[in-house]
Design a protein around this motif. Structure first.
Motif, PDB file in Angstrom:
ATOM      1  N   GLY A 705       0.862  -1.291  -0.012  1.00 11.53           N
ATOM      2  CA  GLY A 705      -0.111  -0.018  -0.100  1.00 11.53           C
ATOM      3  C   GLY A 705       0.846   1.225   0.100  1.00 11.53           C
ATOM      4  O   GLY A 705       0.657   2.095  -0.776  1.00 11.53           O
ATOM      5  N   ARG A 708       2.335   1.409  -3.684  1.00 17.80           N
ATOM      6  CA  ARG A 708       1.286   2.118  -4.725  1.00 17.80           C
ATOM      7  C   ARG A 708       1.143   3.644  -4.320  1.00 17.80           C
ATOM      8  O   ARG A 708       0.922   4.217  -5.537  1.00 17.80           O
ATOM      9  CB  ARG A 708       0.154   1.205  -4.261  1.00 17.80           C
ATOM     10  N   GLY A 709       0.759   3.743  -3.060  1.00 16.48           N
ATOM     11  CA  GLY A 709       0.614   5.318  -2.841  1.00 16.48           C
ATOM     12  C   GLY A 709       1.589   6.247  -3.300  1.00 16.48           C
ATOM     13  O   GLY A 709       1.311   7.286  -3.861  1.00 16.48           O
ATOM     14  N   ALA A 712       1.880   6.251  -7.022  1.00 13.43           N
ATOM     15  CA  ALA A 712       0.836   7.444  -7.639  1.00 13.43           C
ATOM     16  C   ALA A 712       1.213   8.958  -7.232  1.00 13.43           C
ATOM     17  O   ALA A 712       1.136   9.690  -8.207  1.00 13.43           O
ATOM     18  CB  ALA A 712      -0.624   7.125  -6.763  1.00 13.43           C
ATOM     19  N   THR A 744      -7.781   7.771 -11.097  1.00 18.51           N
ATOM     20  CA  THR A 744      -7.994   6.341 -11.395  1.00 18.51           C
ATOM     21  C   THR A 744      -7.649   6.322 -12.927  1.00 18.51           C
ATOM     22  O   THR A 744      -7.145   5.199 -13.342  1.00 18.51           O
ATOM     23  CB  THR A 744      -9.304   5.771 -11.356  1.00 18.51           C
ATOM     24  N   VAL A 747      -3.526   6.260 -13.252  1.00 20.40           N
ATOM     25  CA  VAL A 747      -2.434   5.586 -12.403  1.00 20.40           C
ATOM     26  C   VAL A 747      -2.564   3.960 -12.879  1.00 20.40           C
ATOM     27  O   VAL A 747      -3.573   3.453 -12.493  1.00 20.40           O
ATOM     28  CB  VAL A 747      -2.682   5.703 -10.840  1.00 20.40           C
ATOM     29  N   GLU A 749      -1.215  -0.071 -12.251  1.00 12.26           N
ATOM     30  CA  GLU A 749      -0.818  -1.003 -11.230  1.00 12.26           C
ATOM     31  C   GLU A 749       0.897  -1.404 -11.420  1.00 12.26           C
ATOM     32  O   GLU A 749       1.093  -1.788 -12.451  1.00 12.26           O
ATOM     33  CB  GLU A 749      -1.364  -2.214 -10.975  1.00 12.26           C
TER      34      GLU A 749
ATOM     35  N   THR C 146      -3.816   5.644  -1.617  1.00 10.85           N
ATOM     36  CA  THR C 146      -3.822   3.973  -2.042  1.00 10.85           C
ATOM     37  C   THR C 146      -3.242   3.837  -3.476  1.00 10.85           C
ATOM     38  O   THR C 146      -3.062   2.626  -3.838  1.00 10.85           O
ATOM     39  CB  THR C 146      -5.396   3.554  -2.140  1.00 10.85           C
ATOM     40  N   GLY C 147      -3.141   4.894  -4.296  1.00 11.00           N
ATOM     41  CA  GLY C 147      -2.561   4.694  -5.639  1.00 11.00           C
ATOM     42  C   GLY C 147      -3.842   4.065  -6.558  1.00 11.00           C
ATOM     43  O   GLY C 147      -3.584   3.504  -7.554  1.00 11.00           O
ATOM     44  N   TYR C 148      -5.036   3.894  -5.800  1.00  8.32           N
ATOM     45  CA  TYR C 148      -6.287   3.473  -6.565  1.00  8.32           C
ATOM     46  C   TYR C 148      -6.286   2.331  -6.931  1.00  8.32           C
ATOM     47  O   TYR C 148      -7.413   1.620  -6.941  1.00  8.32           O
ATOM     48  CB  TYR C 148      -6.365   4.432  -7.974  1.00  8.32           C
ATOM     49  N   THR C 149      -5.450   1.323  -7.152  1.00 10.72           N
ATOM     50  CA  THR C 149      -5.526   0.214  -7.790  1.00 10.72           C
ATOM     51  C   THR C 149      -6.228  -0.865  -6.829  1.00 10.72           C
ATOM     52  O   THR C 149      -6.983  -1.503  -7.508  1.00 10.72           O
ATOM     53  CB  THR C 149      -4.163  -0.387  -8.453  1.00 10.72           C
ATOM     54  N   ILE C 152      -9.912  -0.087  -7.047  1.00 14.38           N
ATOM     55  CA  ILE C 152     -10.474  -0.653  -8.263  1.00 14.38           C
ATOM     56  C   ILE C 152     -10.860  -2.359  -8.174  1.00 14.38           C
ATOM     57  O   ILE C 152     -11.834  -2.933  -8.418  1.00 14.38           O
ATOM     58  CB  ILE C 152      -9.743  -0.625  -9.638  1.00 14.38           C
TER      59      ILE C 152
END
Ligand code: FAD
Ligand code: FES
Ligand code: FES
Lengths: 999, 271, 172
Positions: A705, A708-709, A712, A744, A747, A749, C146-149, C152
């Motif tokens: 987490g 990922r954060g 982004a 969304t 970004v 994965e 969170t970076g969104y993924t 989703i």
């Protein structure tokens, strides 16, 4: 549960630990059902008042006068504070360098950035406080502003603070090893010039402060979503003129993200504290988004020149850093920490023994800077990793190969860098090999070939980064000379605190001073402590609110420098172990075994050799409350234990200025493939691979987490985000429609790969992981884009129009008969233009209209008053609007170079709640030979203030439209058509009102 | 960031709106979906003394497909039109372009007419109205009139609507089955356009309409051009638009997009 | 015609998550402030007050609505749904909420209420969304943590689960 049911009769003493598992977070149920408790969700004492802050529209101006009488008289207003009042009640915030400079949370006499507080209004509710703030009349005398850090150093630059001559707050040079010789002898020298932009990780929750002055005890009680470091507590109490024990600082249970940014709330704690004192009531202030984007805090922007001495095989022998750090208008604590946080790590992941550094800190007319995720890392790695790519290109080597050849050798840990960091552990070669294989680099290379063969703009970027965590509280003293440090006394270490307590029924409570901002600290601590006591995480209740009047804390407390997993969770483990150690003695005496035979498992305290011999954990745990006399004499109390932990490795800078700036050093290796669209020049991330070695992983999902954060946010920094300023210091990105966060649809994965090399220096072997991608990703994407477009230099953010400008050839000429479009603005932000109109009246009639004040008042729509100062000087109060946008302005205009009835120059300015404008225009009148007049005009104009920060997108267009309208109206009026209204003031008032309706 | 105080009128009949506008003049604002107006109120950019909420007037929330035109009432939200089953058949261009207007969450409240009244130079709906040659239906206590798209948008956020006029509806000529294409470039999905282009086949050739560049959407009609004649025409048009720099894009970038996208769209439509 | 004068307070009555509520508000009071500070329903958050961040998103009469761009007076008599109404009972999470927890689709949780409301609204009408649909829907929300993924992923998982449970129901 992990253990099979068959074993439940006895206890599974080998049970799999909770640490390392991605259990569900204890935080989530409340947050998912709307029962979080963020600062604005908490009740306030009856009678709490609300504050609104009036802010400067100017980047640099003297405050000539402030008339706040009308605001003070407004209904429901309890107090209005200007700089003068705040100054009388508080003392200056401490400044991070030795200089005769003051730093107030509100402007006193002079404003130095757009958004600087000028007055605080306290009223019964926020809307009324804003109503009253609108009534405050501030008279500014603008000064020249400087926003570029290098320009700020120029001899003729406007100076912000007399105590910082030449705007230079600090200038230090360092030399490690023998860089001169290395540069002299090296086969090659490569250099790069970098401008790292301003941006910020902007949490979705803004700042909030509820302050209450308790006159009876001369003490402040403050609730704020402050995140630490609590070294700032000393700064606040000093500013509020109370000893530390009379500043009770508390944090709410939940905070809506911070990423460093909420460190910057502290000047507002002082301001709202003062307001509460003035009003005699508790005062609450919730920052709004415009305030946040304009004036909260930002990361530093930096101008860097980095040179490398490079051997023929691509080995970097020495680095030469010249960094000019821009901290904005005030050097607020803990700045210039951004610059020194990375000092031990200026060689990145590389084995480079010779380093020269020059660090300058400058002030400019922008918002003061502060903590921001990555904190110095993005700025440093952007230069270093761009340079590594340049070296590869220059030597015709594979960029990855250049990285590989320079890595710190695998067997060299702990490794002392040239500038003093002690890299705790790692195996960078293995990490890269793993990433290349699992991340399928070969496939990506093939993809690039294929894409290029089809005419696509495809590129690959690489970065290798060392991610420091757990800051040494002493690194900032590297800004001082060794002699100054000796005088000031030692500063070093990083005290972490944790308290574990047992209640009378054996319940376990943990308290830490880590002030989580959404990272799930409570969950991880429940895992860590449950493992020690052989319990389930649900059995452990964790509290992470801070109350400096009651809790264990120290200056290093807080949520920054990725210190939680490495330092705080480790301290909680140590505290739990101390209690467990004592409980083991208690249980040993009850079970008639030796303490070494005791284990904690499955809710019991158990004999390892004979698992049937056991006692419930809760029984042993409760004993200290109910029957302290029956504890063995040597066991000690078992009720509550607080551990203070600081790593011995974090020593103060040595006399050669070597500094181990951080305790742990994770490793990151990223690579990515991007495609740049040939039409739009938008960058699409095709694939992003990020390899992390952050030591022992406590909660894999949370680690991912964080990655990922951070990724982004870094993507935002790479492609979208910039706190943009115009040359005159106007702030241009004051809304979320102009300061663009990725969503969304932007970004992807990232592919995350892990390797775990535990840190030998932390109790759990964990290292920080929260900031790494903010350091590695911006430059990785930039390297890929540079590769795709074949560009030598790229600047962030990688705005499509900018990339197109660098890549596309000359523009097709306009068709014959049309002059080629000139840029309307030249360097500065003034807008130039010209035009002409035909008027159905003779020049002398038109002339008369231009000068006739009495008709002016009648024809200017919304004109409240015209004062004629002289025949050629007018003042007016006007209300005006474009579309739905309306505001009230005070206009002042003068006529020069009168040549009746042929020409006149008009100069004027207007100022109001929505901003200010100034303009100069030359109007010439000539007979058109048919009884009418040919009117020609040329002008230049500039607009600033709120309109610029909110409506930047439409500013230029609106300016032109309005000026056109003015002359159309003039023509109309002169032609005897129905009164449409025209005036000199129409020009000015409309000029001041230029912007569009972007939200 | 709270609005300055205003009176709020919840209109229950169109006449009440008209009377309110005629009485209050420039001090009153119609409140439709609020997706532009409310943000301006919150920022205190707009300070009307009276807000007249028209969203409870059922007579304004009709979509009518009659006599070769689709008429959309002032109360019709963007999402409602997008979900209207006849949209793809009657107004294929709108079916293509409406998803570009903001986000699901703003289209669910924002109205078609509100966007036209607001007249942001980068907004999609004014562009579509110009592209299709629609009409705005204005009404006040004084009169009723219809204004063609090309006359309605007079400047940046400026329209031919008088202060006392309500936009009662807007009508788009149905282009059943007509060939059309739309493309937009914005910084991110859902942002206002840096450049938006619509191409529509006309009896004599093609009409290209461009938004986001000049103060108002601009249209050009051309016969069926191709090759360098088309390039020249597009280049001339791009230069005429008087593009500007801002924080998101340069004037040159905007002209480039007009040339490239314009060519692509015309190619699609004329194919 | 109803006219509410600028500085006076008027009662606003609405149905909040199927329960009638009432409180007073001035005409200028935003629905977000009304819900949070008058009713005490603080689950709806405020992140920008200009319609961009999405934190304040609620459902009004079946429409996704930015409560910061809506006046309390406008929703008098309306049905409003907020995050507080999503869970089937105080001690149980709904399917979407569970999917969020399972997938770590929240960190600070500040943006979450708005995102849940958009998804709840959408999934009721679109039981089998594609990833691109979810991305399009959620482009109207900002999340900084969170970076969104994971969001989703949680949304797609919840959609699948919801589809399965409604199928079960319709089979029964
Ligand atoms: C996050 C976000 C993103 C957005 N992105 C886009 C985008 O990409 N493209 C785009 O085009 N728009 C965008 N918008 C704005 C768009 O959503 C608005 O809906 C639209 O501009 C206004 O419509 P409305 O019904 O909300 O009008 P309101 O906001 O209620 O009103 C706007 C103006 O028009 C006037 N008005 C409204 N209706 C009438 C009428 N019937 N008669 C007379 N005057 C009237 C009002 O008085 C006001 O001055 C965005 C908005 C937000 C919040
Ligand atoms: S607070 Fe309403 S959209 Fe941000
Ligand atoms: S979880 Fe923090 S903003 Fe989304």
């Amino acid at each position: 549960m992990a253990q099979p049911a068959a074993r439940s009769a006895s206890v599974d003493v080998e049970r799999r630990p909770w640490v390392g598992r991605s259990i569900e977070r204890v935080e989530d149920a409340a947050l998912l059902t709307g029962r979080g408790r963020f600062i604005d969700d908490l009740g306030t004492p009856p009678g709490t008042l609300h504050a609104a802050i009036l802010r400067s529209p100017h980047a640099h101006a003297d405050i000539v006068s402030i008339d706040a009488e009308a605001a003070r008289r407004a209904p429901d207003v309890a107090a209005v504070l200007t700089g003068e009042q705040v100054k009388a009640m508080t003392s200056s915030l401490v400044v991070g360098v030795k200089a005769p400079v003051e730093c107030w949370p509100i402007a006193t006499e002079r404003v130095r950035y757009v958004g600087e507080p000028v007055a605080v209004v306290v009223a019964t509710d926020r809307a009324r406080a804003e109503d009253a703030a609108d009534l405050i009349d501030v008279n500014y005398q603008p000064r020249a502003a400087v926003i570029d850090p290098l320009a700020a150093l120029a001899a003729d630059a406007p100076v912000l603070h007399d105590g910082f001559p030449g705007n230079l707050a600090s200038d230090r040079s360092f030399s490690y090893g023998n860089p001169e010789q290395a540069f002299a002898e090296a086969a090659h020298r490569f250099s790069i010039d970098i401008r790292y932009p301003r941006n910020s990780c902007t949490p979705i929750e803004t700042y909030g402060v509820i302050a209450s002055y308790e006159a009876a005890e001369d003490a402040f009680d403050v609730l704020a979503n402050f995140q630490g470091p609590f070294s700032i507590h000393t700064v606040i109490s000093r500013a509020l003129k109370v000893p530390g024990n009379r500043l009770r600082l508390r944090t709410p249970p939940d905070s809506g993200g911070s990423f460093g940014v909420k460190q910057g709330v502290f000047p507002y704690i002082v301001l709202i504290g003062a307001a509460s004192r003035a009003a005699g009531r508790p005062v609450k202030w919730i920052e709004d988004r415009l305030e946040h984007l304009t004036a909260s805090v930002s990361a530093t922007n930096r101008a860097t020149k980095l040179s490398a001495a490079v051997a023929a095989d691509g080995r970097v022998l020495a680095l030469d850093w010249d960094q000019v750090e821009d901290c904005g208008a005030h050097l607020r604590a803990p700045e210039p920490a951004t610059l020194y946080r990375m000092h031990g790590n200026l060689t990145g992941a590389y084995d480079i023994r010779h380093v020269r550094v020059r660090n300058r800190v400058v002030v400019t007319n922008k918002t003061p800077t502060g903590l921001n995720r990555g904190f110095g890392g993005p700025q440093v790695y952007f230069a270093l990793e761009r340079l590594m790519q340049r070296i590869a290109i220059g030597l015709d080597l594979d960029p990855l190969e250049v990285i590989r050849r320079n890595l710190v050798p695998a067997g060299a840990f702990p490794y002392r860098t040239a500038t003093g960091a002690l890299l705790d552990s790692g195996n960078y070669q293995e990490a890269i090999a793993k990433a290349v294989e699992q991340g399928k680099l070969a496939e990506l290379m093939a993809r690039r070939e294929e894409a290029r063969a089809q005419g696509s703009l495809y590129g690959i970027g690489f970065t290798a980064v060392v991610e420091p965590s757990v800051s040494n509280m002493g690194y900032i003293t590297t800004v001082l000379t060794a002699a100054e440090r000796r005088k000031a006394g030692p500063k070093n270490g990083a005290q972490a605190t944790a308290t574990v307590a047992l209640d009378p029924v054996g319940g376990v409570t943990v308290h830490v001073a880590s002030v989580p901002q959404g990272q799930g600290h409570r969950t991880v601590l429940s895992q860590v402590v449950a493992d020690v006591f052989g319990l389930k995480p649900q059995d452990v209740r964790v509290n992470t609110e801070i109350d400096t009047a009651k809790d264990a804390w120290s200056i290093a407390s807080g949520n920054y420098a990725s210190r939680f997993a490495a330092a705080v969770a480790g301290s909680a483990k140590l505290a739990a172990e101390r209690i467990a150690h004592r409980l083991a003695r208690v249980a040993a005496s009850q079970l008639n075994v030796e303490p070494v035979d005791i284990v904690f498992a499955g809710g019991f305290v158990v004999s390892k050799r004979n698992p049937e011999n056991r006692v419930a954990f809760s029984r042993v745990a409760a004993l200290g409350h109910w029957s302290p006399g029956s504890l063995p004499d040597d066991a000690g109390q078992t009720i509550r234990e607080t551990v203070f932990w600081t790593p011995p490795e974090l020593t103060a800078p040595d006399d050669e200025d070597r500094i181990n700036s951080s305790l742990c050093h994770g490793f990151i290796f990223d690579f990515c493939g991007v495609e740049v669209d040939r039409t739009t020049f938008e960058t699409r991330i095709d694939r992003y691979v990020t390899m992390h070695d952050c030591g022992t992983i406590l909660h894999p999902a949370m680690v991912n987490g964080q990655i990922r954060g951070g990724f982004a946010q870094a993507l935002g920094a790479a492609l979208y985000e910039e706190y943009a300023y115009a040359a005159d210091g106007s702030f241009l990105t004051g809304t979320f429609a102009d300061y663009l966060l990725p969503t969304t649809t932007e970004v992807p994965e990232p592919q995350i790969i892990h390797m775990e090399t535990p840190s030998p220096f932390t109790p759990l072997g964990a290292k920080g992981v929260g900031e790494g991608n903010c350091m590695s990703t911006p430059v990785c994407i930039a390297n890929a884009v540079a590769d795709a477009l074949g560009l030598e230099d790229v600047t962030l953010p990688l705005v499509p129009a900018k990339l197109a400008g660098l890549t596309r050839g000359p523009e097709p000429e306009p068709p014959a008969g049309r002059s080629s479009a000139k840029p309307a603005r030249e360097g500065d932000r003034r807008l130039h233009g010209e035009g002409s109109a035909s008027v159905n009246a003779a020049p002398d009639q038109v002339w008369a209209m231009l000068l006739d004040v009495t008709t002016l008042q009648a024809v200017i729509p919304g004109c409240q008053r015209v004062d004629k100062v002289s025949d050629t000087h007018f003042r007016a109060d006007v209300t005006l609007g474009i579309g739905p946008v309306t505001g009230r302005y005070r206009a002042d205009a003068q006529l020069f170079d009168l040549d009746p009835p042929n020409a006149v120059t008009l100069r004027g300015k207007a100022e109001g709640a929505l901003g200010f404008g100034d303009a100069e225009g030359r109007i010439t009148l000539a007979p058109d030979g048919k009884g009418g007049t040919k009117l020609h005009y040329s002008y230049d104009a500039a607009i600033g203030g709120k309109v610029a920060s909110i409506g930047g997108r439409l500013l230029d267009g609106a300016t032109r439209v309005i000026i056109g309208q003015f002359f159309a109206a003039l023509a109309h009026q002169a032609g005897g058509a129905p009164a449409g209204g025209f005036s000199l003031f129409a020009l000015l008032r409309r000029l001041a009102n230029l912007f569009g309706g972007r939200q | 960031m709270k609005p300055a105080a205003f009176d709020y009128i919840r209109a229950e009949a169109v006449d009440e709106v008209l009377e309110g506008l005629s009485k209050e003049g420039g001090n009153a604002r119609v409140l439709a979906g609020g997706q532009s107006l409310m943000a301006m109120l919150n920022m205190r950019l707009a300070r009307p003394k009276v807000l007249i909420d028209i969203m409870r007037l059922t007579e304004l929330s009709r979509i009518e497909d009659r006599a070769g035109a689709v008429t959309i009432g002032a109360g019709v939200r963007q999402a409602t039109l997008l979900a209207w089953p006849e949209l793809t058949r009657t107004l294929p261009l709108l079916a293509l372009a409406l998803p570009w207007v903001g986000h699901v969450q703003t289209r669910s409240r924002g109205t078609i007419c509100g966007s036209l009244a607001h007249a942001d130079p980068s907004a999609e709906l004014p562009l579509l109205l110009v592209a299709l040659g629609g009409e705005v239906h204005l009404r006040s206590t004084r009169r009723r009139r219809r204004v063609s798209a090309s006359e309605f948008f007079v400047g940046m956020m400026a329209t031919a609507r008088a202060e006392d006029e309500l936009i009662e509806a807007v009508s788009f000529p149905a282009h059943n089955g007509g060939r059309c294409a739309f493309r937009e470039v914005a910084r991110r999905h859902g942002d206002f356009a840096i450049v938006a282009c619509a191409a529509v086949a006309t009896p004599t050739g093609v009409r290209l309409t461009v938004g986001g560049v000049a103060d108002v959407p601009m249209a050009r009609d051309w016969p069926c051009l191709d090759g360098s004649a088309l390039d020249d025409a597009l280049n001339g048009f791009a230069h005429e638009l008087d593009a500007r720099d801002d924080v998101h894009a340069t004037a040159r970038y905007r002209r480039d997009l007009v040339r490239i996208i314009g060519r692509d769209l015309i190619g699609e439509v004329l194919q | 015609m109803t006219r509410l004068a600028a500085h006076s307070r008027y009662p606003v009555r609405l149905s909040l998550n199927d329960t009638p509520v009432e409180a007073e508000a001035e005409p200028r009071m935003l629905l977000s402030d009304f819900l949070r500070h008058r009713i005490g329903a603080t689950g709806t958050h405020v992140g920008c007050e200009h319609g961009v961040c999405g934190a304040c998103t609620v459902i009004v009469d079946g429409m996704l609505t930015r409560s910061c761009l809506t006046l309390a007076a406008q929703v008098d008599g309306c049905e409003v749904q907020t995050v507080e109404g999503l869970a089937p009972s105080p001690d149980r999470l709904g399917i979407l909420q569970q999917a969020f927890r399972r997938n770590h689709a929240l960190q600070c949780g500040f943006c979450t209420a708005g995102i849940l409301m958009s998804l709840d609204h959408y999934l009721r009408r679109n039981p089998s969304p594609r990833e691109a649909d979810i991305r399009d829907l959620l482009s109207g929300h900002l999340c900084r943590c969170t970076g969104y993924t994971p969001i989703i992923k949680a949304a797609l998982e919840a959609a699948a689960e919801l589809a399965a449970t409604t199928e079960e129901k319709s089979d029964a």
